[in-house]
Design a protein around this motif. Structure first.
Motif, PDB file in Angstrom:
ATOM      1  N   UNK A  51     -10.199  -0.917  -0.022  1.00  0.00           N
ATOM      2  CA  UNK A  51      -9.712  -0.533  -1.041  1.00  0.00           C
ATOM      3  C   UNK A  51      -8.452  -1.425  -1.051  1.00  0.00           C
ATOM      4  N   UNK A  52      -7.989  -1.576  -1.963  1.00  0.00           N
ATOM      5  CA  UNK A  52      -6.703  -2.302  -2.111  1.00  0.00           C
ATOM      6  C   UNK A  52      -6.009  -1.310  -3.242  1.00  0.00           C
ATOM      7  N   UNK A  53      -4.666  -1.313  -2.876  1.00  0.00           N
ATOM      8  CA  UNK A  53      -3.605  -0.453  -3.910  1.00  0.00           C
ATOM      9  C   UNK A  53      -2.540  -1.284  -4.203  1.00  0.00           C
ATOM     10  N   UNK A  54      -1.772   0.144  -5.103  1.00  0.00           N
ATOM     11  CA  UNK A  54      -0.862  -0.323  -5.935  1.00  0.00           C
ATOM     12  C   UNK A  54       0.666  -0.558  -5.325  1.00  0.00           C
ATOM     13  N   UNK A  55       0.732  -0.531  -4.476  1.00  0.00           N
ATOM     14  CA  UNK A  55       1.857  -0.731  -3.247  1.00  0.00           C
ATOM     15  C   UNK A  55       1.530  -0.761  -2.201  1.00  0.00           C
ATOM     16  N   UNK A  56       1.764  -2.432  -1.958  1.00  0.00           N
ATOM     17  CA  UNK A  56       1.306  -3.380  -0.568  1.00  0.00           C
ATOM     18  C   UNK A  56       1.873  -2.798   0.435  1.00  0.00           C
ATOM     19  N   UNK A  57       2.613  -1.717   0.382  1.00  0.00           N
ATOM     20  CA  UNK A  57       3.216  -1.226   2.030  1.00  0.00           C
ATOM     21  C   UNK A  57       1.757   0.290   2.380  1.00  0.00           C
ATOM     22  N   UNK A  58       1.307   0.506   0.726  1.00  0.00           N
ATOM     23  CA  UNK A  58       0.407   1.594   1.312  1.00  0.00           C
ATOM     24  C   UNK A  58      -0.467   1.145   1.655  1.00  0.00           C
ATOM     25  N   UNK A  59      -1.190  -0.468   1.689  1.00  0.00           N
ATOM     26  CA  UNK A  59      -2.225  -0.893   2.096  1.00  0.00           C
ATOM     27  C   UNK A  59      -2.517  -2.033   3.245  1.00  0.00           C
ATOM     28  N   UNK A  60      -1.035  -2.559   3.590  1.00  0.00           N
ATOM     29  CA  UNK A  60      -1.330  -3.031   4.908  1.00  0.00           C
ATOM     30  C   UNK A  60       0.043  -2.449   5.752  1.00  0.00           C
ATOM     31  N   UNK A  61       0.049  -2.780   6.831  1.00  0.00           N
ATOM     32  CA  UNK A  61       0.793  -2.015   8.259  1.00  0.00           C
ATOM     33  C   UNK A  61       1.376  -3.506   8.082  1.00  0.00           C
ATOM     34  N   UNK A  62       2.260  -3.130   7.612  1.00  0.00           N
ATOM     35  CA  UNK A  62       4.082  -3.890   7.910  1.00  0.00           C
ATOM     36  C   UNK A  62       4.818  -4.264   8.529  1.00  0.00           C
ATOM     37  N   UNK A  63       4.337  -3.044   9.396  1.00  0.00           N
ATOM     38  CA  UNK A  63       5.083  -3.882  10.795  1.00  0.00           C
ATOM     39  C   UNK A  63       4.431  -4.829  11.971  1.00  0.00           C
ATOM     40  N   UNK A  64       3.155  -5.373  11.706  1.00  0.00           N
ATOM     41  CA  UNK A  64       2.841  -6.166  11.968  1.00  0.00           C
ATOM     42  C   UNK A  64       2.323  -7.860  11.398  1.00  0.00           C
ATOM     43  N   UNK A  65       2.342  -8.107  11.974  1.00  0.00           N
ATOM     44  CA  UNK A  65       2.231  -9.868  11.950  1.00  0.00           C
ATOM     45  C   UNK A  65       0.814 -10.229  10.126  1.00  0.00           C
ATOM     46  N   UNK A  66       0.784 -11.010   9.121  1.00  0.00           N
ATOM     47  CA  UNK A  66       0.250 -11.036   8.031  1.00  0.00           C
ATOM     48  C   UNK A  66      -1.152 -11.264   8.998  1.00  0.00           C
ATOM     49  N   UNK A  67      -0.995 -12.084  10.006  1.00  0.00           N
ATOM     50  CA  UNK A  67      -2.805 -12.531  10.734  1.00  0.00           C
ATOM     51  C   UNK A  67      -3.421 -11.407  11.662  1.00  0.00           C
ATOM     52  N   UNK A  68      -2.617 -10.291  11.740  1.00  0.00           N
ATOM     53  CA  UNK A  68      -2.962  -9.083  12.639  1.00  0.00           C
ATOM     54  C   UNK A  68      -3.208  -8.172  11.301  1.00  0.00           C
ATOM     55  N   UNK A  69      -2.906  -8.454  10.087  1.00  0.00           N
ATOM     56  CA  UNK A  69      -3.290  -7.052   8.681  1.00  0.00           C
ATOM     57  C   UNK A  69      -4.771  -7.223   8.744  1.00  0.00           C
ATOM     58  N   UNK A  70      -5.139  -9.314   8.892  1.00  0.00           N
ATOM     59  CA  UNK A  70      -6.794  -9.170   8.303  1.00  0.00           C
ATOM     60  C   UNK A  70      -7.265  -9.565  10.439  1.00  0.00           C
ATOM     61  N   UNK A  71      -6.911 -10.332  11.411  1.00  0.00           N
ATOM     62  CA  UNK A  71      -8.012  -9.264  11.966  1.00  0.00           C
ATOM     63  C   UNK A  71      -7.868  -8.777  12.447  1.00  0.00           C
TER      64      UNK A  71
END
Ligand SMILES: Nc1ncnc2c1ncn2[C@@H]1O[C@H](COP(=O)(O)OP(=O)(O)OP(=O)(O)O)[C@@H](O)[C@H]1O
Length: 257
Positions: free
Chosen positions: A92-112
């Motif tokens: 599920x990809x949201x319009x606002x990245x902050x709703x679909x990503x965890x902004x407090x953890x690294x890019x790598x952690x967001x994926x893994x």
């Protein structure tokens, strides 16, 4: 004949004030990209969230066929089962990245972390896969340990794509993913999305107010107005020969652009 991944019949979500989405019917096949277009307030996001089970439907049915061929009725799925399917079968990809990503953890952690949720534990392999996915979405793997808050809007949306596709889902819902992006950044994002989705054979349902986005991505389009689907068909046919006055208006607006 391949079975539809999604069979939607008579689906309605009624907010009680005459707003929502009403009596929606369509089938989606594996690997197919469907766009839902319409003006602001036409019920696109409501329909998407009801399809994904994030909103409770008031009527109708959404039947999903999983990768083992088992069918699930999404409108009455227990929450634990919905979460399991959301982890293993959907994105599920949201319009606002902050709703679909965890902004407090690294890019790598967001994926893994999406892979960890499926039981993968090997740190080296997780990091390798996360780096590979950053590269696939055109982010330098040297940014693996940076937080998404340090990324541009376009990079954040590409990171959302990586986070959602890393688990090899069969169906991805996208809610106006280019909404907050500049036009030049939008084009690059759409091009990348089209390529990744096509290569992996993923089915996509994307909400957009922009028929130009549908033209680039979608084999089929639903046109919504006031909560109802007023026209549905092949995107090319809708663009070449729109039948409903509202679709004609949408088409003439992109021809002028
Ligand atoms: N929780 C709610 N309660 C009552 N009405 C709502 C609620 N959420 C949305 N609506 C109304 O339902 C209608 C459809 O909203 P929705 O967000 O689905 O439209 P949309 O086509 O996605 O619009 P946009 O492109 O602006 O996101 C709108 O008139 C909206 O005001």
């Amino acid at each position: 004949m391949m079975a539809p991944i999604l069979t939607v019949s008579g689906l309605s979500k009624d907010y009680g004030n005459g707003q929502g989405c009403f009596d929606v019917n369509f089938e989606l096949y594996p690997g197919e990209v469907l766009c839902i277009v319409g003006e602001s307030g036409s019920g696109k996001s409501t329909l998407l969230s009801t399809l994904a089970g994030r909103l409770v439907a008031d009527a109708g049915s959404v039947r999903f066929t999983d990768r083992d061929g088992a069918q699930h009725e999404l409108t009455c799925l227990p929450e634990a089962e919905r979460r399991r399917l959301a982890r293993s079968e959907w994105g599920f990809v949201t319009q606002h990245a902050r709703d679909g990503l965890r902004m407090g953890v690294s890019a790598g952690a967001n994926v893994s972390e999406r892979l960890m949720a499926l039981g993968q534990r090997h740190y080296g392999r997780l990091r390798q896969t996360a780096g590979d996915w950053l590269e696939k979405v055109e982010i330098d793997r040297a940014r693996l340990d940076d937080k998404p808050s340090a990324f541009s809007g376009g990079m954040q949306q590409r990171l959302q794509i990586a986070r959602n596709l890393v688990t090899q889902p069969r169906l991805v819902f996208m809610d106006e993913p280019t909404g907050g992006l500049d036009v030049s950044v939008q084009a690059r994002f759409l091009d990348l999305t089209r390529r990744l989705v096509r290569d992996a054979g993923i089915a996509v349902i994307m909400v957009t107010h922009d028929l130009g986005v549908a033209r680039l991505l979608a084999q089929r389009t639903l046109v919504m107005q006031k909560g109802r689907v007023v026209e549905a068909g092949l995107t090319d046919q809708i663009l070449d020969d729109p039948q409903h006055p509202y679709s004609q208006l949408l088409v003439s607006s992109i021809l002028q652009a």
